[in-house]
Every structure is written in C-alpha cells, then in structure tokens.
Design a protein around this motif. Structure first.
Motif, PDB file in Angstrom:
ATOM      1  N   GLY A  86      41.042  19.807  33.564  1.00  0.00           N
ATOM      2  CA  GLY A  86      40.125  20.923  33.727  1.00  0.00           C
ATOM      3  C   GLY A  86      40.820  22.246  33.962  1.00  0.00           C
ATOM      4  N   VAL A  87      39.994  23.285  34.137  1.00  0.00           N
ATOM      5  CA  VAL A  87      40.463  24.654  34.323  1.00  0.00           C
ATOM      6  C   VAL A  87      40.047  25.136  35.710  1.00  0.00           C
ATOM      7  CG1 VAL A  87      40.218  27.051  33.566  1.00  0.00           C
ATOM      8  CG2 VAL A  87      40.401  25.221  31.867  1.00  0.00           C
ATOM      9  N   LEU A  88      41.016  25.712  36.427  1.00  0.00           N
ATOM     10  CA  LEU A  88      40.740  26.420  37.668  1.00  0.00           C
ATOM     11  C   LEU A  88      40.788  27.908  37.355  1.00  0.00           C
ATOM     12  CD1 LEU A  88      40.425  26.689  40.771  1.00  0.00           C
ATOM     13  CD2 LEU A  88      42.925  26.619  40.917  1.00  0.00           C
ATOM     14  N   MET A  89      39.658  28.589  37.502  1.00  0.00           N
ATOM     15  CA  MET A  89      39.556  30.012  37.181  1.00  0.00           C
ATOM     16  C   MET A  89      39.384  30.798  38.474  1.00  0.00           C
ATOM     17  SD  MET A  89      36.671  31.786  34.770  1.00  0.00           S
ATOM     18  CE  MET A  89      36.620  33.546  34.474  1.00  0.00           C
ATOM     19  N   ILE A  90      40.335  31.673  38.782  1.00  0.00           N
ATOM     20  CA  ILE A  90      40.273  32.507  39.981  1.00  0.00           C
ATOM     21  C   ILE A  90      40.137  33.954  39.538  1.00  0.00           C
ATOM     22  CG2 ILE A  90      41.411  33.192  42.120  1.00  0.00           C
ATOM     23  CD1 ILE A  90      42.898  30.531  42.073  1.00  0.00           C
ATOM     24  N   CYS A  91      38.989  34.557  39.803  1.00  0.00           N
ATOM     25  CA  CYS A  91      38.639  35.868  39.237  1.00  0.00           C
ATOM     26  C   CYS A  91      39.108  37.023  40.122  1.00  0.00           C
ATOM     27  CB  CYS A  91      37.131  35.951  39.007  1.00  0.00           C
ATOM     28  SG  CYS A  91      36.462  34.633  37.997  1.00  0.00           S
ATOM     29  N   ASP A  92      40.326  36.917  40.629  1.00  0.00           N
ATOM     30  CA  ASP A  92      40.841  37.924  41.540  1.00  0.00           C
ATOM     31  C   ASP A  92      42.253  38.294  41.103  1.00  0.00           C
ATOM     32  OD1 ASP A  92      41.766  39.444  43.707  1.00  0.00           O
ATOM     33  OD2 ASP A  92      40.569  38.307  45.153  1.00  0.00           O
ATOM     34  N   GLU A  93      42.392  39.497  40.529  1.00  0.00           N
ATOM     35  CA  GLU A  93      43.676  39.909  39.981  1.00  0.00           C
ATOM     36  C   GLU A  93      44.744  40.104  41.051  1.00  0.00           C
ATOM     37  OE1 GLU A  93      43.193  43.248  37.402  1.00  0.00           O
ATOM     38  OE2 GLU A  93      42.208  42.053  35.850  1.00  0.00           O
TER      39      GLU A  93
ATOM     40  N   ARG B 220      41.633  38.733  32.951  1.00  0.00           N
ATOM     41  CA  ARG B 220      41.864  40.171  33.023  1.00  0.00           C
ATOM     42  C   ARG B 220      40.518  40.888  33.086  1.00  0.00           C
ATOM     43  NH1 ARG B 220      47.229  40.891  31.514  1.00  0.00           N
ATOM     44  NH2 ARG B 220      48.114  39.174  30.285  1.00  0.00           N
ATOM     45  N   GLY B 221      40.499  42.037  33.742  1.00  0.00           N
ATOM     46  CA  GLY B 221      39.324  42.897  33.681  1.00  0.00           C
ATOM     47  C   GLY B 221      38.298  42.705  34.766  1.00  0.00           C
ATOM     48  N   CYS B 222      38.509  41.770  35.698  1.00  0.00           N
ATOM     49  CA  CYS B 222      37.533  41.619  36.785  1.00  0.00           C
ATOM     50  C   CYS B 222      37.677  42.720  37.826  1.00  0.00           C
ATOM     51  CB  CYS B 222      37.677  40.251  37.445  1.00  0.00           C
ATOM     52  SG  CYS B 222      37.012  38.898  36.437  1.00  0.00           S
ATOM     53  N   ALA B 223      38.880  43.329  37.898  1.00  0.00           N
ATOM     54  CA  ALA B 223      39.140  44.490  38.760  1.00  0.00           C
ATOM     55  C   ALA B 223      39.000  44.129  40.238  1.00  0.00           C
ATOM     56  CB  ALA B 223      38.248  45.661  38.384  1.00  0.00           C
ATOM     57  N   ASP B 224      38.955  45.166  41.070  1.00  0.00           N
ATOM     58  CA  ASP B 224      38.942  45.005  42.517  1.00  0.00           C
ATOM     59  C   ASP B 224      37.652  44.322  42.970  1.00  0.00           C
ATOM     60  OD1 ASP B 224      38.880  45.266  45.288  1.00  0.00           O
ATOM     61  OD2 ASP B 224      39.799  47.247  45.263  1.00  0.00           O
ATOM     62  N   PRO B 225      37.748  43.234  43.764  1.00  0.00           N
ATOM     63  CA  PRO B 225      36.536  42.561  44.245  1.00  0.00           C
ATOM     64  C   PRO B 225      35.615  43.469  45.047  1.00  0.00           C
ATOM     65  CG  PRO B 225      38.440  41.164  44.578  1.00  0.00           C
ATOM     66  CD  PRO B 225      38.967  42.500  44.148  1.00  0.00           C
TER      67      PRO B 225
ATOM     68  N   PHE C 177      31.413  44.000  40.447  1.00  0.00           N
ATOM     69  CA  PHE C 177      32.330  42.862  40.429  1.00  0.00           C
ATOM     70  C   PHE C 177      31.591  41.567  40.109  1.00  0.00           C
ATOM     71  CE2 PHE C 177      34.535  39.389  42.773  1.00  0.00           C
ATOM     72  CZ  PHE C 177      35.702  39.376  42.033  1.00  0.00           C
ATOM     73  N   ALA C 178      30.436  41.353  40.699  1.00  0.00           N
ATOM     74  CA  ALA C 178      29.686  40.115  40.449  1.00  0.00           C
ATOM     75  C   ALA C 178      29.355  39.968  38.968  1.00  0.00           C
ATOM     76  CB  ALA C 178      28.404  40.098  41.283  1.00  0.00           C
ATOM     77  N   GLU C 179      28.948  41.063  38.329  1.00  0.00           N
ATOM     78  CA  GLU C 179      28.633  41.019  36.895  1.00  0.00           C
ATOM     79  C   GLU C 179      29.872  40.682  36.069  1.00  0.00           C
ATOM     80  OE1 GLU C 179      27.677  43.304  38.994  1.00  0.00           O
ATOM     81  OE2 GLU C 179      25.475  43.276  38.908  1.00  0.00           O
ATOM     82  N   ARG C 180      31.024  41.227  36.474  1.00  0.00           N
ATOM     83  CA  ARG C 180      32.251  40.950  35.729  1.00  0.00           C
ATOM     84  C   ARG C 180      32.684  39.491  35.890  1.00  0.00           C
ATOM     85  NH1 ARG C 180      33.246  46.134  37.746  1.00  0.00           N
ATOM     86  NH2 ARG C 180      34.580  45.387  39.440  1.00  0.00           N
ATOM     87  N   VAL C 181      32.500  38.931  37.083  1.00  0.00           N
ATOM     88  CA  VAL C 181      32.832  37.523  37.295  1.00  0.00           C
ATOM     89  C   VAL C 181      31.962  36.630  36.420  1.00  0.00           C
ATOM     90  CG1 VAL C 181      32.732  35.631  38.970  1.00  0.00           C
ATOM     91  CG2 VAL C 181      33.739  37.820  39.627  1.00  0.00           C
ATOM     92  N   ALA C 182      30.662  36.874  36.441  1.00  0.00           N
ATOM     93  CA  ALA C 182      29.749  36.060  35.626  1.00  0.00           C
ATOM     94  C   ALA C 182      30.064  36.213  34.143  1.00  0.00           C
ATOM     95  CB  ALA C 182      28.301  36.451  35.911  1.00  0.00           C
TER      96      ALA C 182
END
Length: 669
Positions: free
Chosen positions: A612-619, A453-458, A463-468
């Motif tokens: 493992g974990v697959l993390m997709i940072c796109d809401e 949650r919270g990565c918002a619109d790419p 956005f890059a800071e929120r992904v990291a």
C-alpha cells in the motif's frame, strides 16, 4: 545495551519453545521461527532472571505478545500484564493467553481485572431501576437488558453483555464509583462482581489489567489507600508508549461538576432514607446543584483553559466559592451516624471540599515552587478542575524502585530515530536496558511513502481542500480501502464533507465511514466487510486498529501530528523546559510527533503480503530539517513526491490485491 552472559534455564526453555520443532510450532499451523521474536523472548527471560528493567521496541510482525507470554509463563513468576486498551486486554486474555498456556502445557492460574466501572453493580442497578429517574426514556429499556445480563453472567463485565454497546449511557446507572460504593456494608457484597474479580486476581499467577487500572492503583497507593492490584514479581506493559500519558491523567487530582452533581443527588436520597427529620435535604441538595450549574457556566465555552486564563476569570472564582459554601459539611457532620450512606457522604464531602480548595489555592494563591499544573477542561454539560503533575517520571521511578518487581515495557513505537531517550526519560526508566527488534516486513518492496507537492503550509487557507484534492485520485484508483487520518476533529468534518462530494459526483460505490457516525468498533467492523470502504477519523484510529490484507492499502495523513500548542499541560511543560535552558521542541514536541506518526503509519502494513501507499500531506516532512528525524523514525518505505508514481502503485495494488486471508500465523502478528 547488549545482552550477554551464560544462558539461564529460563532462557534455554524459552529458546526450546520457539524452536522449529518446539511447543509453539507444534501448536501453531504455518509457524516458522523468527529471529526478532526469539531475540525479544530471550531479553524478557533475562529481565525476569536479573530483575533489571527492560524496554523493547518490537516492530509490526515481530510477534511481541508471544515473545513476552512464553517467558512469563515458563518463569513460574507472578506476572501482571498491563495493556493500553480494554480491547487489547480482552484479546490477550481470551485469545492469546489461552493459546500459549495450551501450547506450553502450563497450569498457571490466570485472571482478568478491570476498573469497577466495567462491572455491573447489583445494588445501584436495582436502586436506580426502582427510582426510575432517567434523562432518556431508552435508558430504562437498556437497564432492563443489563438486569437480565447480570442475572446470568459469571463476571458482570459490560464487554460481555450481548447487544448492549459498551459506551451506552445507561451503564452509568448500572455501575458504581469509588465514591458511592458501599463496600462491606452493601447487601450484595457477597455477590459483587468487582469483589469476585479482585479475589480471582489475588490468587492468580498471571493477571491481565490495563494501564488505566494500573495507574489508578498507583494513585491510591500514594493516597495511602489499600491497593487494587496484587503484588507481582514482574509487570509487562504492552503498548507501553501510552503509559506516561495515562499516568499523567491518574497521578494528578481533579474534581468535576459531574462528581458534585452525583454527590448532591446521593445526598438527597440518603438524607431522606436515613434521616428524614434531621434536615431539609431537598433544599441542601438543590443548593449544591444550583451552585454547580453556576460553576459550569462560569467555566466558559467547551475547551481547555490554562492557569492564567483561569486566574483572570473572576466569575469562576466566585462560583467556586459558592460551591464550597453550598456543600453541607456541618449537616453531614451532625447526622452522619444516622446511617451508613450518610457516613460515606461525610467522607465524600470532605474530599470534594479539599480538592476544590487545593485547586483554588493553586490558581489564586500559588506556591512559586509548585510543580503542579492547574487548568480547566470544559465540555458541553460539565467542567473539570484539573491538577496535573509537571512530570510523572519521578513518581513512576519511585514506585518501581520501591519494590523488587521487574518492569518490562514493549510497543511498536518507543524509539525516535533509533533513540529511546524520549520514552525512558518520560517514564523514569533511564537505567533500563533497551532493545530494538525490527519488523521482518520488506517495507521498501511492500509500501510507498508519498509526500505530494502543492499542499503548502497546513496553517494556510484552503489546506483541507488541497489535501482532499491530492488524496482523491489515489482513493478513487484504490477503490476506497483507505484510512484518512486527521489531526483534529475539525479536519475530520472538513475531509468527510469534501470527500463525500467527490464520491457523489463519480458514483463509484465507495462507502464513506466517518468518526462519530457510529462507535469505533462498529466503524472498524463495517470497514472490514464493506467492498469499497473509506474511513475518515482522528486520534482514536491512529493506533490499535488492525486491518490485514487488501481491505486497507492506502493511509492518508493530513499533517504532522504535533500536539496543539494551546494545550495547558503541554504549554506548562514547554515553559518549564525553557526556564531550565532546554529545547522543548527537540526534547518533547518533536519526539512525541514522531511516535504518533509511527502509530498512524503502522496501520498500513500488517502482514508480509500487505502492500500500500502511505500519503503524508505535509511538505514540512521534506522541507524542514527536523523532517529527516521524522522520516528516520518510520519504517524504511520507498519514498516519492511524484503523483503519477503513487497513483501507479495504487493501481497495481488494486489490480492484484492480496487476499484478506493472507495473515501471519498466530503469535507472529
């Protein structure tokens, strides 16, 4: 479409080979039969029997390589196997194929064939060493090493040259092109590595090629030129999802500033060697090079330019006209008989002029019924004028239907939410039989899909800071051992910088590996042996990378991999679909993104013991209606949006890692 009918002799032999006591089991330690692998092998056998095209999606762990090699070898048919990459081509020829041949006791003759740029050209190597005209001093030392390699090599294959990177710039001076090859007029023709490789392929029962060479062969056949590849009873395309894109590259036409500069330099040398008194070859070649420099400058900054932008570029039109005037067609026509290389240069100059005129006419005097896409690709020191077909489906269909050869397509990513329509339409295979062989892995137990949650619109700022920021806690808890897969080189740079700051601040021993800092193969090799590796990369790391065991247990994807909307080819295809009243997003963009996402996600679980974990940072994956289709195209991961749950999963994996030796038996991976 289901497979039915009485079992043929081939199908029975294939079944026997995959039995618990069969040939494959006897030759493979730890082997146990897998229903999906046998189902695919039976389907391939039936395709070889009936001649009907086959499309098989084989999930990770099915063992698709053995599933097509066994029936191919048992059939006695002449088979071409085309791979997506040269790396896979080498692996197939040097590892998998010999093992299956030995297991089956097959006497089939096999051959490996690549494009000519992969083989040392003795003539050009010797000539360039003698002339000594190099852009970099280190090229001379590398060429001397290539010379020593060529003196003892049986194949001249650059992938076998010890200690010389396959992408070393010096290879350009040690190989030939279709344009500058002297053919039978070459004094080294009898010892030519390319000729030897093609001769071996002509008499082999199984020939391993790659999609680039296959598509180059189709393009030459369309031009009425003698084909590169031998005729076959069947072709198996591995990593077949790449075929439409590779076909698009080769079935179009192009001319580059590098080709023009190479022509100018060959003109200068050949003119002075074969007809010194006939013309001022120095001035003629210099005139071409000057016009080409002006063309490159007129093309603008690096990037891609569509036809509308090109049409509005008046300096580009003038520069192109200047190049056409500078090409010394009359001089070569007068003096071509003075020497072999001058004769070949006459053919080259006519071909270059024709391609330049065709591109120019398509931009400034367009045919309203044209189905070709005209665009420009600009790099720092070169530019390429491209003509790309709107679709390759009809060309592929025509070539397939023009022979009795059976086409068999396989990959881990060919369907979208259970449908093969996107791939079969793009490849002209609407009449093919389709089959899905699902992975035997327990994804719900082995892996977690986490959408934070919270990565918002790419597209939004920051956005890059929120992904990291969202990824770092998992990376730290996982002890690195992660891929961060980005959809652009710009994002690679941003994530590398942001994660480097966090690594430095915590002094956690994580080793950061960044695309571009070394070759792709060197980065993967380092990732496999480093204790706490973290790799940040883009497109080239989304597929074809196999890291088994606990070395990779976290994959972070920055956003959904939709193709850039400003891509000239995609833009033209979208426009054509809209004109035809179709929905390009649902027909093209969404399926392409789904297949790319499957490829990236496929890096995570490579064996029955991987976790493992697959993390997709796109809401958008959970907030947009099309997200359901994308999720349905992925393996059946357990899903969460809870950061604590994802962190806990990483901590459990890190605390009790699987060993890197927990691999599937050969033939099942």
């Amino acid at each position: 479409m289901p497979f039915a009918g009485a079992a043929s002799r081939l199908a029975e032999a294939v079944d026997a080979a995959f039995d618990a006591e069969g040939a494959i089991a006897r030759a493979t330690a730890g082997y146990s039969p897998r229903p999906a692998q046998r189902e695919m092998a039976r389907a391939v056998a039936q395709a070889l029997d009936t001649g009907q095209a086959l499309v098989v999606e084989a999930g990770t762990g099915v063992g698709k390589t053995y599933a097509y090699l066994v029936p191919a070898l048992l059939s006695g048919a002449r088979v071409l196997i085309s791979t997506g990459t040269k790396t896979l081509q080498d692996q197939l020829f040097r590892r998998d194929l010999p093992r299956v041949r030995q297991a089956l006791g097959s006497g089939a003759r096999v051959a490996l064939l690549k494009g000519r740029a992969n083989y040392v050209c003795r003539h050009h190597l010797r000539r360039n060493l003698a002339e000594g005209r190099f852009e970099r001093r280190e090229d001379i030392a590398v060429l001397r090493r290539i010379e020593r390699f060529a003196a003892i090599s049986a194949t001249g294959d650059r992938s076998e040259a010890p200690g010389i990177a396959e992408d070393a710039p010096a290879w350009a001076w040690a190989t030939s092109t279709r344009e500058n090859c002297l053919g039978q007029d070459c004094s080294d023709f009898g010892a030519c590595f390319v000729v030897r490789a093609r001769q071996a392929a002509q008499v082999a029962d199984v020939v391993v090629v790659n999609h680039h060479l296959f598509c180059a062969d189709l393009a030459l056949r369309d031009e009425g030129v003698a084909e590169l590849l031998p005729n076959a009873d069947a072709i198996v395309f591995d990593e077949a999802h790449q075929l439409p894109q590779v076909s698009t590259q080769f079935l179009g036409r192009s001319v580059s500033t590098r080709q023009l500069v190479d022509f100018a330099r060959d003109l200068h040398r050949a003119g002075r060697e074969e007809a010194l008194d006939a013309a001022d070859w120095t001035s003629l070649s210099a005139g071409v090079e000057q016009a080409v420099r002006e063309l490159r400058l007129a093309a603008g900054r690096p990037g891609r330019t569509d036809v509308r932008q090109a049409r509005a570029n008046e300096p580009l039109r003038r520069a192109l006209a200047s190049v056409l005037r500078a090409l010394p067609r009359e001089a070569l026509a007068h003096f071509a008989e003075r020497g072999c290389e001058l004769g070949r240069l006459l053919v080259r100059v006519e071909d270059l002029a024709a391609r330049l005129r065709e591109w120019s006419d398509g931009v400034w005097r367009p045919d309203g019924d044209s189905d070709a896409i005209h665009w420009v690709e600009v790099h720092a020191s070169s530019a390429t004028l491209q003509i790309t077909p709107l679709s390759v489906a009809e060309t592929l269909r025509r070539h397939r239907e023009g022979t009795s050869c059976t086409w068999i397509m396989t990959s881990a990513t060919l369907s979208v939410a259970g449908s093969f329509d996107h791939f079969t339409s793009a490849a002209g295979l609407e009449d093919a039989r389709t089959l899905r062989c699902d992975s035997p892995f327990d994804y719900a137990r082995q892996a977690l899909l986490y959408v934070p949650r919270g990565c918002a619109d790419p597209a939004s700022a920051g956005f890059a800071e929120r992904v990291a920021g969202a990824a770092w806690p998992l990376i730290a808890a996982n002890g690195g051992r992660a891929f961060v897969l980005c959809t652009s080189l710009r994002m690679v740079e941003q994530q590398a910088a942001l994660l480097a700051e966090r690594i430095a601040a915590c002094d956690c021993g994580i080793e950061l590996l960044v695309q571009g800092s070394a070759s792709r193969s060197a980065l993967i090799d380092r990732f496999r042996c480093a204790p706490r590796p973290l790799l940040v990369g883009s497109a080239s790391f989304w597929e074809g990378v196999d890291v088994v065991g606990d070395r990779l247990s976290l994959v972070v994807i920055d956003k959904l991999p939709f193709a850039a909307p400003d891509d000239p080819v995609l833009g033209a295809r979208i426009e054509a679909a809209r004109r035809a009243g179709r929905d390009p997003f649902r027909e093209m963009q969404l399926p392409a993104a789904a297949m790319a996402l499957k490829q990236g996600a496929g890096r995570l679980i490579r064996s029955e013991t991987d976790r493992g974990v697959l993390m997709i940072c796109d809401e958008r994956l959970v907030t947009r209606p099309y997200g359901r289709k994308l999720v349905a195209s992925l393996p059946a991961f357990r899903r969460t949006r809870d950061a604590d749950e994802a962190l806990a999963f990483c901590e459990r994996v890190s605390a009790t890692p699987a060993t890197s030796d927990d691999r599937l038996p050969e033939g099942l991976s």
